[in-house]
Design an enzyme around this catalytic site. Structure first.
Site, PDB file in Angstrom:
ATOM      1  CD  GLU A   1      -2.894   0.691   2.501  1.00 34.54           C
ATOM      2  OE1 GLU A   1      -2.763  -0.294   3.254  1.00 34.54           O
ATOM      3  OE2 GLU A   1      -3.646   1.637   2.745  1.00 34.54           O
TER       4      GLU A   1
ATOM      5  NE  ARG B   1       3.553  -7.953  10.523  1.00 31.36           N
ATOM      6  CZ  ARG B   1       2.972  -7.212   9.581  1.00 31.36           C
ATOM      7  NH1 ARG B   1       1.940  -7.679   8.905  1.00 31.36           N
ATOM      8  NH2 ARG B   1       3.398  -6.010   9.314  1.00 31.36           N
TER       9      ARG B   1
ATOM     10  CE  LYS C   1       3.031   0.026   4.724  1.00 35.44           C
ATOM     11  NZ  LYS C   1       2.376  -0.113   3.423  1.00 35.44           N
TER      12      LYS C   1
HETATM   13  P1  ATP Z   1       2.496  -2.292   7.834  1.00 34.34           P
HETATM   14  O1  ATP Z   1       1.668  -2.814   8.949  1.00 34.34           O
HETATM   15  O2  ATP Z   1       3.925  -2.082   8.184  1.00 34.34           O
HETATM   16  O3  ATP Z   1       1.907  -1.096   7.152  1.00 34.34           O
HETATM   17  P2  ATP Z   1       1.401  -3.867   5.805  1.00 34.34           P
HETATM   18  O4  ATP Z   1       1.337  -5.338   5.789  1.00 34.34           O
HETATM   19  O5  ATP Z   1       0.161  -3.128   6.056  1.00 34.34           O
HETATM   20  O6  ATP Z   1       2.548  -3.465   6.788  1.00 34.34           O
HETATM   21  P3  ATP Z   1       1.591  -3.512   3.016  1.00 34.34           P
HETATM   22  O7  ATP Z   1       2.106  -2.375   2.237  1.00 34.34           O
HETATM   23  O8  ATP Z   1       0.166  -3.809   2.971  1.00 34.34           O
HETATM   24  O9  ATP Z   1       2.056  -3.286   4.518  1.00 34.34           O
HETATM   25  O10 ATP Z   1       2.459  -4.811   2.721  1.00 34.34           O
HETATM   26  C1  ATP Z   1       2.883  -5.267   1.474  1.00 34.34           C
HETATM   27  C2  ATP Z   1       3.304  -6.701   1.636  1.00 34.34           C
HETATM   28  O11 ATP Z   1       4.386  -6.821   2.550  1.00 34.34           O
HETATM   29  C3  ATP Z   1       2.177  -7.551   2.173  1.00 34.34           C
HETATM   30  O12 ATP Z   1       2.071  -8.734   1.424  1.00 34.34           O
HETATM   31  C4  ATP Z   1       2.589  -7.827   3.589  1.00 34.34           C
HETATM   32  O13 ATP Z   1       2.093  -9.042   4.031  1.00 34.34           O
HETATM   33  C5  ATP Z   1       4.095  -7.798   3.519  1.00 34.34           C
HETATM   34  N1  ATP Z   1       4.650  -7.438   4.808  1.00 34.34           N
HETATM   35  C6  ATP Z   1       4.424  -6.311   5.515  1.00 34.34           C
HETATM   36  N2  ATP Z   1       5.063  -6.335   6.694  1.00 34.34           N
HETATM   37  C7  ATP Z   1       5.725  -7.509   6.751  1.00 34.34           C
HETATM   38  C8  ATP Z   1       6.569  -8.141   7.720  1.00 34.34           C
HETATM   39  N3  ATP Z   1       6.859  -7.555   8.873  1.00 34.34           N
HETATM   40  N4  ATP Z   1       7.085  -9.355   7.427  1.00 34.34           N
HETATM   41  C9  ATP Z   1       6.797  -9.941   6.261  1.00 34.34           C
HETATM   42  N5  ATP Z   1       6.014  -9.416   5.309  1.00 34.34           N
HETATM   43  C10 ATP Z   1       5.473  -8.215   5.540  1.00 34.34           C
HETATM   44 MG    MG Z   2      -1.457  -2.681   5.009  1.00 34.28          MG
END
Ligand code: ATP
Ligand code: MG
Length: 546
Positions: free
Chosen positions: A34, A260, A270
């Protein structure tokens, strides 16, 4: 050449699918960020897994911006995501925007209504929550659940036409209010949000929810294996429900969850990282203390070290927290045979070699990298006035201290043996300079062997020394007495030092071992023609044991 990524349970699933020909010989993955922040090391794990898997199976991996949420997405974030993925060493096959599929998602929702599988619900958010039930109790049906299909169609049309305000009405999937999985209790699939979207402008005032949008995005792109993190495991039945009910594709994607990444002494979200930037705890998203890819890059991490780390920690089905020392070990491992050493002294103390001629400078050879003779030697100047590191002198030595102290003789790396004869102090008692003598017979490389010394220290010649700024970092988060993480108020320590003249030629992002100190990188943002600023990458010694 780096090896292929380690095999993992996801690859076992893919191997089976390939054997059974579920998707023919196709393997297509995607990385779906995102664009609402910078990528962090957790994303690197997902990037390595998705791109690495596609590479391993000679398949494809798309970069897809998951921009179904019309929050303030920023072009800055989009640019940073592309820079980071590329820097990590990966190339996407296609680049898509989820918002490009809004028409198809809308059509899919209309189809669901026509099949009697979705309805417009006028309960407000609190009422919906109240009807949802708990883990122990089933939910209650919405009073709007069984309205006529035509009414739902026309109300959904009105939602789209902007006749309702935010939160007034939603579209819900009609699944099962008594499902043991709360995600299946008539989840919301569309909501009203009168918000401008960076891509679609004001065309839409209704937006699909993630659980509805994501399977459709995957299916449209022909994703075979949709890899996501563990918190979506309970959402998988809904993912599959959407795929089945919308069902206009022959080989539906498969959602597979993995744990994760969490790392000690930092945060991995983020949202929280953004708040650190916004409240000024750090200087920017690429502050070298940040676990963002941009921060790690500025800190001096190499793409290879991050890929290695992501591979070493493996892909598991259970959440755990990785020791940050393991990440540090990866960069240390990558740098130790690659970067050249430079002499830098901090908290410097002036040394006068009283028996060395004034106005004479000679050049001494020192090796660029102790581990790698092929990296050759460089020359450093030596003269009557030198700087040594504050840590390399003790007026009253502790036990087993073999460096310089009054009356003791040490080797200056690449130069001569020197003996400290006198400590000169100012009126306040601060050391001003050390008066030493050198032994001309002991020049490095001369084969001198009459006596040995226990300590070897390094030095910087005074007249050619360059003053540099050095930023040492501690962790962003530290544990308090209750074992809870709190922000570390001392995560940045600025100091300065004297460096040998070659350091003046350092280029942005160039890395060095500051001899006997640690690994450092030239900071591009903070350095200018008057002053070079270095970030500490990692120390020389590891606390991490494989
Ligand atoms: P955040 O909570 O940090 O915003 P998010 O999962 O909402 O993380 P996205 O931009 O939606 O962030 O994530 C893009 C991809 O990265 C998704 O497939 C997500 O599962 C993966 N991802 C995000 N954080 C992690 C993590 N800590 N370990 C492994 N994969 C991750
Ligand atoms: Mg997200």
């Amino acid at each position: 050449m780096e090896k292929e990524i380690q095999s993992n349970f996801i690859h076992n699933i893919i191997d089976r699918d390939l054997e059974e020909g579920v998707y023919g010989d196709k393997v297509t993955t995607r990385f779906p960020p995102e664009p609402n922040g910078y990528l962090h090391i957790g994303h690197a794990k997902s990037i390595c897994l998705n791109f690495g898997t596609a590479k391993k199976y000679k398949g494809k991996c798309n970069l897809r911006y998951d921009d179904t949420n019309p929050v303030k997405e920023d072009i800055e974030y989009v640019n940073s995501i592309e820079e980071d993925v590329t820097w990590l060493g990966f190339k996407w096959d296609d680049r898509f925007w989820a918002s490009d599929y809004f028409d198809k998602m809308y059509e899919a929702a209309v189809e669901l209504i026509k099949k009697g599988k979705a309805y417009v619900c006028f309960l407000n958010a609190d009422e919906i929550r109240g009807h949802r039930g708990t883990l122990k109790e089933p939910g209650k049906n919405s009073p709007y659940r069984d309205r006529a299909i035509e009414d739902n169609l026309s109300d959904f049309e009105s939602m789209k036409a902007g006749k309702f305000s935010d939160g007034e009405v939603v579209l819900r999937a009609k699944i099962d209010m008594s499902s043991p999985n709360i995600n299946m209790r008539d989840p919301i699939i569309y909501r009203v949000a009168h918000t401008h979207h960076h891509n679609t402008g004001d065309k839409w005032c209704i937006y699909p929810m993630y659980d509805f949008a994501h399977p459709i995005e995957d299916a449209i792109e022909g994703i075979t294996h949709s890899i996501c993190t563990l918190e979506f495991e309970d959402h998988r039945p809904l993912y599959e429900w959407v795929i089945n009910e919308v069902g206009f594709w022959p080989n539906p994607p498969k959602q597979i969850e993995f744990a994760r990444l969490n790392i000690t002494n930092t945060v991995m979200s983020k949202r929280i990282l953004k708040s650190l930037v916004d409240n000024g705890s750090v200087e920017s998203w690429d502050d070298p203390r940040m676990p963002t890819i941009a921060g790690l890059r500025r800190r001096g991490y190499t793409p290879k070290s991050i890929r290695q780390f992501c591979d070493d920690i493996g892909v598991a089905k259970a959440n755990s927290t990785v020791d940050v020392a393991q990440l540090e070990a990866c960069v240390r491992d990558d740098l130790k045979d690659k970067v050249e050493a430079r002499n830098v002294v901090m908290n410097p103390i002036k040394v006068i070699i009283t028996n060395y001629p004034e106005n004479q400078v000679e050049m001494c050879e020192v090796e660029n990298n102790r581990n790698v003779p092929e990296m050759g030697n460089r020359e450093i100047p030596f003269s009557r006035e030198l700087w040594i590191d504050g840590d390399d002198f003790m007026e009253v030595p502790v036990k087993k201290y073999f460096r310089l102290f009054p009356g003791n003789e040490v080797r200056l790396k690449g130069a001569y043996f020197i003996t400290c004869n006198e400590t000169i102090k100012d009126e306040a008692g601060n050391i001003q300079e050390l008066h030493c003598t050198y032994d001309p017979k002991t020049r490095s490389g001369s084969g001198f062997s009459e006596r040995k010394v226990k300590g070897t220290i390094h030095f910087v010649e005074a007249s050619t020394a360059i003053k540099i700024k050095i930023r040492e970092y501690d962790y962003l988060m530290v544990k308090n007495e209750n074992d809870e993480y709190i922000e570390n108020p001392n995560s940045l320590n600025e100091t300065w030092g004297y460096a040998e003249p070659l350091v003046g030629e350092a280029k942005p992002l160039e890395r060095f071992q500051f001899f006997r100190k640690g690994y450092y990188v030239l900071d591009e943002k903070l350095s200018n023609c008057d002053e070079k600023v270095f970030n500490s990458i990692v120390g020389l010694k590891s606390s991490w044991k494989k």
